[in-house]
Write an enzyme that holds these catalytic residues in place. Structure first.
Site: not given
Lengths: 65, 378, 258
Positions: C97, C158, C184-185, C206-207
């Site tokens: 990645k 995030g 992301a997001g 992830n987050t």
């Protein structure tokens, strides 16, 4: 002999990369080593002779996205 | 190469899928702003017939969003009817005992001058048969060179070339290539094009990849309506091909054409199917709703009335006052034409009619000097 | 659900998991299991002397899971190439990645360096999955450079703000010749489902999982959301905007009857 390891000056008795990784008790998998900004493949660790003042970077797996 | 993609697509299955489309499939497609090929199949299917008015409304809406109320005008010039092919439906068929013409440089220039007297045409389409030995790439290059002082946007409609030949012609000012696949039905293609270089299906269908590889700015596509009874399948294959090309050669601008054959009055090849005005309108609307940006071009094969209406409903490019015989504007005004022109109005009359429909005919929308490579080569 | 294929490897799950920010490796392991993922990202860090912490790798090594080392922390293409070589050595995989963010505040990917690094890394035999801006033209350039996927962001990393780049993602998905992974997001399962409904090939989360009240349950929720969104996409979404009826009057098309 003094070498730089991940930015810190350390004293080591190891004369090769293999001996150094043993001295540091590193995990078998998930580690990579670079000397003076060049990655050194595991297959070359045994023959890689350490000299005074070299810069060594050792990384391992970490959590991350 | 698209021929590899085509191997994975079954003609029969596509036909079945089109015919199985339901009212709900059509509604779903019409409600979407971004349609895929499945949606296209619904819109071109018989199930969409009751939605023609809705499709016309959407087609006009999307067209005006992207193109405003403009119609880009172009004129074709046939510089030779010399042809080694034997397309069963074509007037330039190799065994047709007709006078063959390869215009000389002087004649070509006379044609350019004559065209400029008709109307302020800046978009020129240079057309040939297929005879690379006598009228090949060097001949085309010369015709392009000669055209530069008269026209700002040059396209060609000729036999499929090698990628390096397209690149070479780009250096002579060629901005676009039009090539009709005629049909995507591989087996039947061989029946319509039994001999000559055009009989090689793969070479023709992969010609579009070669244009893309040569980074030709504008690529025009078309299937000849009248060859395949399952014309909806053929147009669907073209829609697939369009999507494929857009994905691979995304810097290129695309146009689609719907050349339609009429029953021949004086014998000769009779079309296998006659696509009605209503069906052609449906195909046009479906294409516009499927792709808001693609240029849709109507030639003078279509009647004046039909063209005038369709100019407000999705068509964005038109020819006018076309002659489909070599030298037709000046040198040989009475020669045998490749196909019959329905809209015989002058360019001025077409312009007037379009303005009456609230459209703005645009004669110039590109200048080859924007292309730095051509510019530097001057 | 159709299988996802990246660089010749088949994936049954279209949810990729990041391993950052979990409270413990134990929790992370359970979340990975609950998510059904077959691709997890892993970062690299410099070892500390005398460090006796738990080795995270042993928790995720599994033949069913593709490790995806990231280049987090690098600021340009040159550093990325170095990090990639270290990653290939450490993890025994040429998958990568690629993420290059010189800006430590928003961690936004650097487009020019990402393209440059992709070109180099592909030549060096890496399977490159670049994290990038939701820029359709950039994505075509990355594809042409040999990227195995493109991974455009849905919103700043995030932020959990969902698909702020929706209109651009739609164009990217339409144009892409490689799988599009929204990275992301994505802050909620509904965001992931929406991305999949748009036609994204996969989501990287992830987050939103790691910091949930119950990360394991949240991993399960994302698994379901990604499956639901993909299945909906493959099924063909129904009428949303307006309902069309065949119109009785035909002011635009009456000329066809003349």
């Amino acid at each position: 002999m003094k070498v730089w390891l991940n930015g810190k000056e350390v004293e080591t008795a190891a004369t090769s990369l293999t001996l150094l990784t043993e001295e540091l008790d590193l995990p078998v998998e998930g580690v990579a080593v670079a000397v003076n900004n060049r990655m050194v493949p595991r297959s070359q660790w045994a023959d890689y002779v350490l000299t005074e003042g070299v810069h060594i970077v050792i990384i391992k797996a970490a959590c991350g996205g | 190469m698209f021929s590899d993609e085509l191997e994975k697509i079954s003609w029969e299955e596509t036909t079945d899928r089109i015919n199985a489309k339901t009212d709900a499939d059509v509604r779903r497609a019409l409600a979407k702003e971004h349609c895929d090929v499945e949606d296209f199949m619904a819109m071109i299917s018989p199930a969409a017939a009751p939605y023609l008015e809705t499709m016309a409304r959407l087609s006009r809406k999307y067209t005006e969003e992207r193109f405003g109320k403009t119609i880009s005008m172009f004129i074709p010039l046939y510089i030779t009817n010399s042809c080694t092919n034997s397309c069963v439906y074509c007037g330039f068929h190799v065994s047709n005992p007709m006078r063959r013409t390869i215009l000389t440089e002087e004649e070509i220039e006379n044609e350019y001058k004559a065209i400029k007297k008709l109307a302020p045409f800046e978009n020129l389409l240079i057309v040939t048969g297929e005879n690379p030995a006598k009228a090949g790439v060097p001949y085309l290059a010369r015709a392009l060179d000669l055209a530069k002082p008269y026209f700002s946007n040059l396209k060609i409609e000729v036999m499929p070339l090698k990628a390096e030949e397209y690149a070479e012609l780009k250096r002579h000012g060629m901005n676009g290539v039009i090539c009709f696949q005629e049909t995507y039905h591989k087996d039947n293609y061989k029946l319509y094009h039994p001999r000559g270089m055009k009989s090689n299906f793969e070479w023709r269908v992969n010609g579009f990849d070669r244009m893309g590889q040569a980074e030709v700015h504008s690529i025009g596509m078309g299937v000849l309506l009248g060859l395949e009874k399952e014309w909806r399948t053929d147009i669907t294959m073209m829609a697939r091909h369009l999507r494929y090309l857009q994905k691979h050669y995304w810097r290129t601008k695309y146009s689609v054409n719907f050349p339609r054959m009429r029953p021949s009055e004086n014998g000769g090849f009779q079309p296998n199917v006659v696509v009605s005005d209503r069906e052609l309108a449906q195909a046009t609307f479906a294409m516009r709703i499927f792709d808001h940006d693609v240029d849709i071009s109507y030639s003078t094969r279509e009647s004046a009335v039909f063209r005038d209406h369709m100019a407000t409903l999705g068509v964005t490019t038109m020819s006018a006052e076309s002659k489909t015989e070599p030298g037709g504007y000046y040198t040989y005004p009475q020669a045998l034409e490749q196909f019959h022109v329905s809209d015989e109005r002058t360019a001025a009359e077409v312009e007037k009619a379009l303005k009456k429909e609230g459209r703005e005919p645009v004669w110039k929308d590109w200048d080859a000097s924007f292309d730095l490579k051509v510019f530097a080569g001057r | 659900m159709e299988k996802l294929v990246i660089a010749g490897r088949e994936f049954s799950s279209r949810l990729f998991l990041g391993t950052g920010k979990f409270n413990s490796n134990e929790l992370m392991t359970q979340a990975i299991k609950a998510s059904g993922t077959e691709m997890v990202t892993v970062a690299m860090k410099r070892i500390e002397l005398g460090d006796k912490e738990d080795d995270m790798l042993q928790h995720i090594i599994n033949p069913g899971i593709q490790l995806l080392p990231n280049t987090s922390g690098v600021r340009n293409a040159e550093e990325a190439v170095f990090a990639a070589q270290m990653a290939r050595e450490a993890f025994g995989t040429n998958w990568l990645k690629l993420e290059i963010h010189p800006d430590p505040r928003y961690l936004l990917p650097d487009s020019t360096e990402t393209l440059k690094a992709t070109e180099q890394l592909v030549k060096m035999g890496f399977v490159v999955l670049p994290y990038c801006q939701a820029d359709p033209t950039l994505c075509k350039h990355l594809e042409e450079a040999g990227a195995a996927t493109v991974m455009p962001l849905g919103a700043p990393i995030g932020t959990n703000r969902g698909l702020q780049t929706r209109d651009f993602l739609r164009i990217i998905i339409e144009q892409a010749g490689v799988p599009v992974v929204v990275d992301a997001g994505i802050g909620a399962p509904s965001h992931a489902a929406e991305a999949m409904e748009l036609g994204a090939s996969a989501c990287l989360v992830n987050t939103a999982i790691a910091v949930a009240g119950d990360p394991v349950a949240m991993a399960r929720a994302f698994r379901q959301a990604v499956e639901a969104g993909r299945t909906a996409y493959e099924a063909g979404l129904g009428v949303q905007a307006e309902s069309f009826v065949a119109e009785a009057s035909s002011p635009l098309t009456s000329f066809l009857d003349e």
